[in-house]
Design a protein around this motif. Structure first.
Motif: not given
Length: 161
Positions: A102-115
């Motif tokens: 997620f971080h590699w591809h810049g999926f910030h919102y997705t990374a936050e929700m996944f976290a």
């Protein structure tokens, strides 16, 4: 002789546009949107504490474990705890691989929700730590999860002669 003066309002608008453009280029606005969205979701779920996950889960710190490592110590349950701990370790590392992707591809919102939902920390994992667990990869320009998937696909495809 006319002077090219701009009004105070125009100057403020130009400054605002310049700052907004720079923040968009640097990803600052995306991060702020992501943080606001995750806080909103957390509030809607009844979680006002910023240190808790949406589902109330947290994983133990297993950064020193590898996938195949076992638990040492005397447990009354024996193999059941060891198996559970190993599964937790595998789940932890899977979450780290997903987070790196997620971080590699810049999926910030997705990374936050996944976290929030998985109980992991929303930080980009250190590649060298991931490689100690899953092995070294030559291509550093690709997330490890993609490398693993590519390897599996190569192994399962029939060899051409």
């Amino acid at each position: 002789m006319s002077k090219n003066y701009i009004s105070r309002e125009e100057a403020i608008n130009q400054l605002y546009d310049t700052i907004k453009t720079k923040f968009e280029e640097d990803g600052v606005l995306q991060e702020v949107r992501c943080m606001l969205q995750s806080k909103m979701v957390a509030m809607m779920k009844g979680k006002n504490d910023s240190h808790t996950t949406l589902l109330g889960r947290s994983l133990p710190d297993m950064s020193q474990l590898s996938v195949g490592s076992s638990v040492s110590g005397n447990c009354a349950e024996g193999d059941t705890n060891e198996t559970s701990y190993r599964q937790d370790s595998r789940l932890h590392w899977l979450h780290q691989l997903i987070m790196e992707y997620f971080h590699w591809h810049g999926f910030h919102y997705t990374a936050e929700m996944f976290a929030q939902e998985s109980g992991t920390e929303n930080v980009r994992p250190v590649r060298s730590q991931l490689e100690r667990v899953v092995g070294q990869f030559e291509r550093k320009s690709v997330p490890i999860l993609l490398e693993l998937v590519a390897e599996l696909m190569e192994k399962t495809q029939p060899k051409r002669e």
